[in-house]
Design a protein around this motif. Structure first.
Motif, short mmCIF file in Angstrom:
data_model
loop_
_atom_site.label_atom_id
_atom_site.label_comp_id
_atom_site.label_asym_id
_atom_site.label_seq_id
_atom_site.Cartn_x
_atom_site.Cartn_y
_atom_site.Cartn_z
N LEU A 615 0.85 -1.20 0.00
CA LEU A 615 0.00 0.00 0.00
C LEU A 615 0.88 1.24 0.00
O LEU A 615 1.86 1.33 0.75
CB LEU A 615 -0.89 0.03 1.24
N GLY A 616 0.52 2.20 -0.85
CA GLY A 616 1.11 3.52 -0.79
C GLY A 616 0.16 4.47 -0.09
O GLY A 616 -1.00 4.63 -0.52
N VAL A 617 0.60 5.09 1.01
CA VAL A 617 -0.29 5.90 1.85
C VAL A 617 0.34 7.26 2.14
O VAL A 617 1.54 7.47 1.93
CB VAL A 617 -0.58 5.17 3.19
N THR A 618 -0.50 8.18 2.61
CA THR A 618 -0.05 9.50 3.04
C THR A 618 0.10 9.47 4.55
O THR A 618 -0.87 9.28 5.28
CB THR A 618 -1.07 10.57 2.63
N ALA A 619 1.32 9.63 5.03
CA ALA A 619 1.64 9.36 6.43
C ALA A 619 0.84 10.24 7.39
O ALA A 619 0.30 9.75 8.40
CB ALA A 619 3.14 9.56 6.67
N ASP A 620 0.72 11.54 7.13
CA ASP A 620 0.06 12.41 8.11
C ASP A 620 -1.45 12.23 8.13
O ASP A 620 -2.13 12.79 8.99
CB ASP A 620 0.42 13.87 7.84
N GLN A 621 -1.99 11.48 7.19
CA GLN A 621 -3.43 11.21 7.18
C GLN A 621 -3.75 9.77 7.58
O GLN A 621 -4.92 9.41 7.71
CB GLN A 621 -3.98 11.45 5.76
N LEU A 622 -2.71 8.96 7.78
CA LEU A 622 -2.93 7.52 7.96
C LEU A 622 -3.64 7.22 9.27
O LEU A 622 -4.59 6.42 9.31
CB LEU A 622 -1.58 6.79 7.91
N SER A 623 -3.20 7.83 10.37
CA SER A 623 -3.77 7.48 11.67
C SER A 623 -5.25 7.83 11.76
O SER A 623 -5.99 7.21 12.54
CB SER A 623 -3.00 8.19 12.78
N GLY A 624 -5.71 8.79 10.96
CA GLY A 624 -7.12 9.15 11.01
C GLY A 624 -8.02 8.19 10.25
O GLY A 624 -9.23 8.18 10.48
N THR A 625 -7.46 7.40 9.35
CA THR A 625 -8.28 6.52 8.51
C THR A 625 -8.01 5.04 8.74
O THR A 625 -8.90 4.22 8.50
CB THR A 625 -8.03 6.84 7.03
N LEU A 626 -6.80 4.68 9.18
CA LEU A 626 -6.45 3.28 9.39
C LEU A 626 -5.69 3.11 10.69
O LEU A 626 -4.83 3.93 11.03
CB LEU A 626 -5.58 2.74 8.24
N ASP A 627 -6.00 2.04 11.41
CA ASP A 627 -5.26 1.67 12.61
C ASP A 627 -4.61 0.32 12.36
O ASP A 627 -5.25 -0.73 12.46
CB ASP A 627 -6.20 1.59 13.81
N ALA A 628 -3.33 0.34 11.98
CA ALA A 628 -2.62 -0.89 11.67
C ALA A 628 -2.14 -1.63 12.92
O ALA A 628 -1.53 -2.69 12.80
CB ALA A 628 -1.42 -0.59 10.78
N ARG A 629 -2.42 -1.11 14.10
CA ARG A 629 -1.94 -1.63 15.38
C ARG A 629 -0.42 -1.72 15.36
O ARG A 629 0.19 -2.78 15.28
CB ARG A 629 -2.56 -2.98 15.71
N VAL A 630 0.18 -0.57 15.46
CA VAL A 630 1.63 -0.45 15.43
C VAL A 630 2.21 -0.98 16.73
O VAL A 630 1.76 -0.63 17.83
CB VAL A 630 2.05 1.01 15.20
N THR A 631 3.20 -1.86 16.63
CA THR A 631 3.85 -2.43 17.81
C THR A 631 5.20 -1.79 18.08
O THR A 631 5.74 -1.93 19.18
CB THR A 631 4.06 -3.94 17.62
#
Length: 874
Positions: A615-631
């Motif tokens: 996936l190519g994503v926009t970093a500053d908008q990612l947390s508002g649209t997807l929660d990948a459960r970052v460890t």
């Protein structure tokens, strides 16, 4: 006659050879006689063998047809139908490594994105001997005003597809286009106006002309001026391909050789440019067709290997049971003077004749079955050819495999009784055959159990493809072990189920329990095909269901957006996400640019190139649209051209953590070293890698988003209307509530997956069920003397019917339990490794499987014995 002397007559030279030949001829005649009489006497028993071998031939021939058709498949020539040759970059990457104790090996993979050529090659190709004209060919995805997808090309490239003007003139300015007949109706023809969208807002163009071609197929075409198309493509220093028109009289081979000399060694991929002619021109159009064919071949070859294993097991079980049921007869023939060679020859002839007779109708059925399987595979745009000789060759392959296997299996089954001395054979003819398997068979079965458990344990310690392969090996080992240890498993099953059977069934239950307890070998032979079908179907269905369920759950948990923008197949322009962010009721929006990366690694020492979605994503908008459960790490640092976020399982496999670097090959083959800035858990739903959108956009054929995820502001009651207003300048876009499938890295189900499920489970499972029917019918036919004896001692027909029903229940329950246990061991290892959860099979699917097994067992046990012992007891 006392004076007459008797003289010893010396044999003449050659008499010994003649006598030996006579003896061998006599033995052959005796064997042929025994085989004919046995075939006449045991018609019902050999009918079950006939059915099993015919079905085996049909299944093997059908797979041979599908695999052969797939091997011959190639992408059709449409876009370059008017070109004599096409120069393209190599769409393959390689990785060479030296396995343990072996010579270096090379793995090859096809790239999903266009590898482009340096534009300087155009002049070199045009100057090659025999070339009349060389044309740079670029393409861009276009959306027409009504939302239809089209392909935009330059007008000079129209000659490569044999487009010709049917009205109007060629475009002369950036605001003019030529449309094909499919779009002419919308524009009104030359002089009309048409709305087109490339990578920005839709704009109006003047139609300068309409082009037509005798060729049909492919997406509608729009032709711009060459300068306008180059600007729209966005890569002025490179071209997608170079189409070549040859001078009159130049042969294909000469053209290919001169072009190869002209462009050799120039930039254009890992192995340099390729010159494609003839049918090979289709490879320049469908980039991933051969890669998809390779993936499909791998999956079908895996299923075909399982088919061969199942087929051999079915033939071995059926033939062995047919021979074992005649052990008393063979022992009696041995006791009255038949030689071991005669008996083995007779049994081999019987098996060979039955297999040969069954191979003919089986080969005939293989053709429609193979064509049906072929029709299920959605290989567009890769049509599967069926040349005239292929169905015949496929049927011959299936028939040969069955014919070659049947005779050795029958000889091996008869070996234990035919090698007895006549005196011992006389006792064996009167005594029942021992139910315990021989020591070699028992040892082999125990070793396979250990190997299966070991493979399952290894699967839990590995990941990815290695874990799947280990789990598959565990399932195969355990299934074969059940076949070898059938009598022992039957003995244990009777200890568990015998008492309930006697208590619940009265006299019939007592008879069923005693019969099963007295014939463990027979019960083991009955259980083997049931265990086979249950274990195989459970593994095939549950593996996919487990992954689907885990991926759906992860995608659903990761989704924070409440709206999604979708578009046509051409994709969504890159600036749409920016336009949506500007809507007053939107708090975050990110486009999802999808592609694939290639990872080079070693598996058990061998070089491997595996493709993974990214996936190519926009970093500053990612947390508002997807929660990948970052460890670990922070996905907000996913910026610049040298960063990547990696799924936890893949990071563990690569031994990489935050701050480390990983080496990948992007979709166009570019080798990159990326620094890991985040590690996340939900990789089944979101994919193994995330890259900054700007990094990925430079390495895809067309940088168009597939979806735009939108999160509205808290309290916004009509965010969808605000987003639609922001999308007004763009064509073919839609706004709707977001769902888990919108963020899943792959769709929850595809036509290809469904086809493979039907082939793997439906066709092979149906064959295994037929094996259940034929094996149990063979056993039931062999028990007719037992049924007649029970009638003579007073058992009623109703009691015998209830006895067979209870025996069917015993075989069904035991087979379902053992088959489920056999499947559960590798599935548990696979599920824990791949998803961290228990395996899952929808109850409805398991219920259908149990019902099918029950019906097959009843058809094989109850129906063939329906008339047994029907006469009066006297």
């Amino acid at each position: 006659m006392s004076g007459t002397k008797t003289r010893d007559r010396k044999p003449r030279t050659g008499d010994g050879a003649v006598a030996g030949a006579d003896v061998r001829a006599g033995m052959r005649r005796a064997s042929a006689f025994l085989a004919r009489r046995s075939l006449d006497t045991h018609r019902r028993a050999w009918a079950a063998v006939f059915a099993a071998t015919a079905a085996t031939t049909a299944l093997l021939g059908a797979f041979a047809l599908v695999l052969g058709s797939l091997l011959l498949a190639g992408p059709p020539v449409e876009r370059y139908a008017g070109a004599d040759a096409v120069v393209v970059a190599d769409q393959r990457v390689t990785y060479t490594a030296k396995p343990w104790g072996s010579e270096p090996r090379t793995a090859t993979a096809h790239l999903p994105e266009r590898v482009r050529l340096d534009r300087s090659l155009l002049a070199r190709a045009a100057a090659a001997e025999g070339v009349a004209r060389a044309v740079a060919d670029d393409s861009v995805p276009v959306v027409a005003g009504h939302g239809a997808s089209a392909v935009g090309r330059s007008w000079p490239a129209a000659a490569l597809t044999r487009y010709e003007l049917t009205g109007g003139r060629a475009p002369r300015s950036a605001s003019e286009v030529v449309v094909d007949s499919a779009l002419a109706a919308e524009s009104g023809g030359p002089g009309g106006r048409v709305t087109l969208q490339v990578d920005g807002a839709a704009r109006r163009y003047t139609v300068s002309g309409v082009a037509g071609t005798g060729h049909r197929g492919g997406a509608p075409a729009v032709f711009f001026t060459e300068a306008r198309l180059t600007r729209l493509a966005g890569h002025p220093g490179t071209v997608d391909a170079i189409g070549v028109l040859a001078e009159r009289g130049v042969s294909e081979a000469a053209l290919r050789a001169s072009l190869g000399d002209a462009v050799a060694g120039r930039d254009g991929g890992e192995r340099g440019p390729r010159v494609l002619t003839g049918a090979g021109r289709g490879e320049a159009e469908q980039l991933d067709a051969l890669g998809a064919r390779g993936d499909l071949l791998t999956m079908l070859a895996s299923i075909a290997a399982t088919v061969v294993m199942v087929a051999l097991l079915v033939i071995a079980t059926t033939l062995s049971q047919a021979v074992h049921q005649r052990s008393g007869e063979l022992a009696l023939l041995r006791a009255v003077g038949a030689t071991p060679r005669q008996l083995r020859s007779a049994v081999g002839r019987e098996a060979g004749r039955v297999a040969g007779a069954a191979a003919l109708p089986g080969a005939a059925v293989a053709v429609p079955l193979g064509l049906l399987m072929r029709s299920l595979l959605t290989t567009d745009p890769l049509p599967l050819p069926v040349p005239v000789w292929l169905p015949l060759a496929a049927g011959v392959v299936g028939a040969l495999i069955v014919a070659l296997v049947a005779r050795p299996v029958a000889l091996l089954a008869a070996r234990s009784i035919t090698r007895l001395r006549p005196a011992v054979a006389l006792s064996a003819a009167r005594a029942p055959e021992p139910d315990e398997p021989g020591r070699p068979r028992t040892v082999a079965g125990v070793l396979l159990v250990v190997a299966g458990l070991g493979s399952a344990g290894a699967a839990t310690a590995q990941g990815g493809q290695a874990a799947a392969l280990a789990a598959s090996a565990a399932a195969t080992s355990l299934i074969i072990a059940v076949a070898l240890l059938g009598p022992w498993i039957a003995r244990i099953s009777m200890r568990v189920l015998g008492a309930p059977l006697r208590r619940a069934g009265g006299v019939a239950g007592f008879l069923a329990a005693r019969s099963a307890a007295a014939h463990h070998r027979r019960l083991g032979a009955a259980l083997t095909p049931v265990v086979l079908v249950v274990a195989f179907v459970c593994v095939q269905l549950a593996a996919g269901s487990t992954l689907e369920r885990a991926a759906d759950r992860q995608a659903s948990d990761a989704l924070r957006a409440d709206l999604v923008v979708t578009g046509p197949a051409a994709g969504i322009p890159s600036e749409v996400a920016d336009a949506v962010r500007g809507a007053p009721e939107v708090s975050a929006a990110t486009g999802l640019l999808r592609s694939s990366v290639v990872l080079a690694h070693r598996e058990t020492g061998d070089p491997k190139l595996d493709r993974y979605p990214v996936l190519g994503v926009t970093a500053d908008q990612l947390s508002g649209t997807l929660d990948a459960r970052v460890t670990a790490g922070d996905p907000a640092r996913l910026t610049g051209r040298g960063t990547v976020a990696v799924g936890r399982d893949r990071a563990d496999e690569l031994g990489a953590g935050v701050g480390d670097t990983v080496r990948l090959r992007l979709g166009d083959g570019a080798r990159v070293r990326l620094r890991v800035v985040a590690v996340y858990e939900r990789s089944l739903g979101l994919g193994e890698f995330m890259l900054p959108r700007e990094t990925l956009a430079a390495h895809v054929s067309a940088p168009r988003d597939r979806q735009v995820l939108v999160r509205s502001k808290d309290g916004a009651w009509d965010a969808a209307s605000a987003v639609r207003r922001a999308l007004a300048p763009y064509a073919g876009l839609d706004v709707r509530p977001a769902a888990a499938d919108d963020v899943r890295i792959s769709p929850s189900s595809s036509d290809q997956d469904d086809a493979l499920t039907v082939i793997g489970v439906g066709v092979i499972g149906g064959f295994a069920l037929l094996a259940v029917v034929s094996t149990l019918a063979l056993i039931t036919v062999g028990r007719r003397p037992e049924f007649r004896l029970l009638r003579l001692v007073g058992a009623g027909r109703g009691q015998l019917l209830r006895m067979r029903v209870l025996e069917t229940a015993l075989v069904t329950v035991a087979g379902l339990a053992i088959g489920t246990a056999v499947a559960a061991i590798p599935l548990l290892a696979f599920a824990l490794t791949a998803t961290g959860s228990l395996p899952y099979l929808p109850p409805v699917q398991y219920g259908v499987l149990a019902l099918a097994v029950t019906l097959a067992a009843a058809a094989g046990t109850v129906l063939p014995g329906a008339g047994s012992g029907a006469g009066r007891t006297g």
